[in-house]
Design a protein around this motif. Structure first.
Motif, PDB file in Angstrom:
ATOM      1  N   ASP A 101       0.815  -1.226   0.000  1.00 31.56           N
ATOM      2  CA  ASP A 101       0.000   0.000   0.000  1.00 31.56           C
ATOM      3  C   ASP A 101       0.847   1.273   0.000  1.00 31.56           C
ATOM      4  OD1 ASP A 101       0.951   0.221   2.558  1.00 31.56           O
ATOM      5  OD2 ASP A 101      -0.983   0.008   3.548  1.00 31.56           O
ATOM      6  N   LYS A 102       2.180   1.120  -0.040  1.00 32.04           N
ATOM      7  CA  LYS A 102       3.091   2.268  -0.145  1.00 32.04           C
ATOM      8  C   LYS A 102       2.958   3.232   1.040  1.00 32.04           C
ATOM      9  CE  LYS A 102       4.381   1.460  -4.604  1.00 32.04           C
ATOM     10  NZ  LYS A 102       4.172   0.005  -4.578  1.00 32.04           N
ATOM     11  N   HIS A 103       2.729   2.702   2.233  1.00 30.33           N
ATOM     12  CA  HIS A 103       2.617   3.521   3.427  1.00 30.33           C
ATOM     13  C   HIS A 103       3.584   3.037   4.498  1.00 30.33           C
ATOM     14  CE1 HIS A 103      -1.281   4.682   1.604  1.00 30.33           C
ATOM     15  NE2 HIS A 103      -1.087   5.811   2.253  1.00 30.33           N
ATOM     16  N   TYR A 104       3.913   3.964   5.407  1.00 27.70           N
ATOM     17  CA  TYR A 104       4.774   3.636   6.539  1.00 27.70           C
ATOM     18  C   TYR A 104       3.923   3.298   7.769  1.00 27.70           C
ATOM     19  CZ  TYR A 104       9.074   5.307   4.279  1.00 27.70           C
ATOM     20  OH  TYR A 104      10.155   5.471   3.447  1.00 27.70           O
ATOM     21  N   TYR A 105       4.436   2.330   8.560  1.00 28.54           N
ATOM     22  CA  TYR A 105       3.764   1.943   9.796  1.00 28.54           C
ATOM     23  C   TYR A 105       4.807   1.811  10.907  1.00 28.54           C
ATOM     24  CZ  TYR A 105      -0.180   0.692   6.808  1.00 28.54           C
ATOM     25  OH  TYR A 105      -1.218   0.728   5.899  1.00 28.54           O
ATOM     26  N   PRO A 106       4.509   2.320  12.115  1.00 26.93           N
ATOM     27  CA  PRO A 106       5.430   2.092  13.227  1.00 26.93           C
ATOM     28  C   PRO A 106       5.340   0.628  13.645  1.00 26.93           C
ATOM     29  CG  PRO A 106       3.448   3.198  14.002  1.00 26.93           C
ATOM     30  CD  PRO A 106       3.329   3.106  12.510  1.00 26.93           C
ATOM     31  N   ASP A 107       6.493  -0.020  13.729  1.00 33.06           N
ATOM     32  CA  ASP A 107       6.473  -1.450  14.005  1.00 33.06           C
ATOM     33  C   ASP A 107       7.424  -1.794  15.143  1.00 33.06           C
ATOM     34  OD1 ASP A 107       6.173  -4.148  13.929  1.00 33.06           O
ATOM     35  OD2 ASP A 107       6.960  -4.452  11.925  1.00 33.06           O
ATOM     36  N   ALA A 108       8.715  -1.890  14.847  1.00 38.05           N
ATOM     37  CA  ALA A 108       9.677  -2.306  15.867  1.00 38.05           C
ATOM     38  C   ALA A 108       9.817  -1.241  16.950  1.00 38.05           C
ATOM     39  CB  ALA A 108      11.035  -2.575  15.210  1.00 38.05           C
ATOM     40  N   LEU A 109      10.030  -1.694  18.185  1.00 41.11           N
ATOM     41  CA  LEU A 109      10.296  -0.810  19.315  1.00 41.11           C
ATOM     42  C   LEU A 109      11.730  -1.038  19.769  1.00 41.11           C
ATOM     43  CD1 LEU A 109       7.006  -1.258  21.407  1.00 41.11           C
ATOM     44  CD2 LEU A 109       7.562   0.552  19.769  1.00 41.11           C
ATOM     45  N   ILE A 110      12.546   0.009  19.699  1.00 43.09           N
ATOM     46  CA  ILE A 110      13.960  -0.099  20.019  1.00 43.09           C
ATOM     47  C   ILE A 110      14.195   0.558  21.380  1.00 43.09           C
ATOM     48  CG2 ILE A 110      16.288   0.484  19.270  1.00 43.09           C
ATOM     49  CD1 ILE A 110      15.133   0.720  16.411  1.00 43.09           C
ATOM     50  N   PRO A 111      14.689  -0.193  22.375  1.00 39.59           N
ATOM     51  CA  PRO A 111      14.869   0.381  23.721  1.00 39.59           C
ATOM     52  C   PRO A 111      15.800   1.582  23.715  1.00 39.59           C
ATOM     53  CG  PRO A 111      15.106  -2.025  23.757  1.00 39.59           C
ATOM     54  CD  PRO A 111      15.077  -1.614  22.312  1.00 39.59           C
TER      55      PRO A 111
END
Length: 273
Positions: A101-111
């Motif tokens: 869909d050519k969109h960005y999504y927040p995914d990984a959480l980096i401490p």
């Protein structure tokens, strides 16, 4: 001393404000932002940019929210801090590009450790036109926390600009049971995907690479355990291949096959047992 007219001073103030247009918002844990100043399309209903938030939770669990920094201009010296009477874990959100869909999504959480210094755009995430940095915050409410209302605040420093957002947590007298009432089993087919997810961390070889891989697997076990889940790893393949550490090392064939070492198994599972 040189004197300026009121109109000139006003123009100077407006110009300075335009150069630094950063703001700090607090967003619920249920609405995802994108890197450009809006929300993910599926999360628009009920989503809002807030300058304060009120939360409530039983004891013996986490309460979560997000801190979102929006800036119209590049920033090389931003700083985020969090003050809380209860223990806090903070993470920076990594935006992944979804090809279909050519969109960005927040995914990984980096401490991260707060206070946390950062830039806008994020040079590592490398998103052209990025105007948003998002952070996930977990506040731990221990089982023995006294019921009541607790206050905290987060602050953004961007040059001379300081933005503060307060958060309030109502701790209920109810307590989340120590023992889970059902099993949340998250299945993983082996650990081969670690190499793709963490190419820098696993760039070495030999025992050093093995130790780093074991450390990553242990962190996944701990993460699922802390969030009341089970990390179920199928550490072998249909061909009979076994991922390092998921079984004792064997030698021989048939009736002569025997265990020669528990070393890798102990190094992998010992720290989490």
């Amino acid at each position: 001393m040189r004197k300026y007219s009121a109109s000139v001073l006003l123009l100077l103030l407006v110009s300075l404000g335009c150069c630094r247009a950063s703001d700090l918002f607090v967003v619920s844990a249920y609405h995802r932002s994108d890197p450009f100043g809006s929300f993910v399309a599926n999360d628009l209903v009920g989503a809002s940019w807030n300058h304060s938030i009120q939360l409530s939770s039983a004891r013996g669990g986490y309460v979560s929210f997000q801190l979102v920094v929006k800036s119209d201009t590049a920033c090389s010296d931003c700083r985020l801090s969090i003050e809380s009477t209860q223990p806090v874990d903070a993470y920076r959100e990594w935006f992944h590009f979804n090809t279909p869909d050519k969109h960005y999504y927040p995914d990984a959480l980096i401490p991260i450790q707060v206070p946390f210094n950062f830039q806008m755009p994020d040079p590592e995430n490398a998103i052209e036109g990025q105007k948003v940095r998002a952070f996930w915050v977990d506040v731990w409410l221990a089982p023995n926390t006294k019921p009541g209302v607790y206050h905290g605040r987060a602050q953004l420093i961007d040059g001379s600009i300081r933005k503060t957002v307060p958060f309030t947590i109502s701790v209920l007298s109810a307590q989340i049971p120590t023992q889970d009432v059902l099993n949340m089993d998250s299945n993983s087919y082996g650990d081969g995907w670690l190499q793709q997810q963490y190419p820098k961390a696993l760039a070495g070889s030999g025992r050093d690479k093995e130790e780093e891989q074991f450390h990553l697997i242990q962190q996944y076990y701990r993460m699922f355990y802390e969030n009341r889940g089970i990390y179920h790893v199928l550490g072998y393949g249909h061909s009979g291949y076994v991922d390092p550490g998921f079984a004792p090392e064997l030698e021989g064939t048939g009736t002569e096959k025997h265990i020669v070492s528990w070393d890798k198994f102990d190094r992998l599972f010992g720290p989490v047992l």
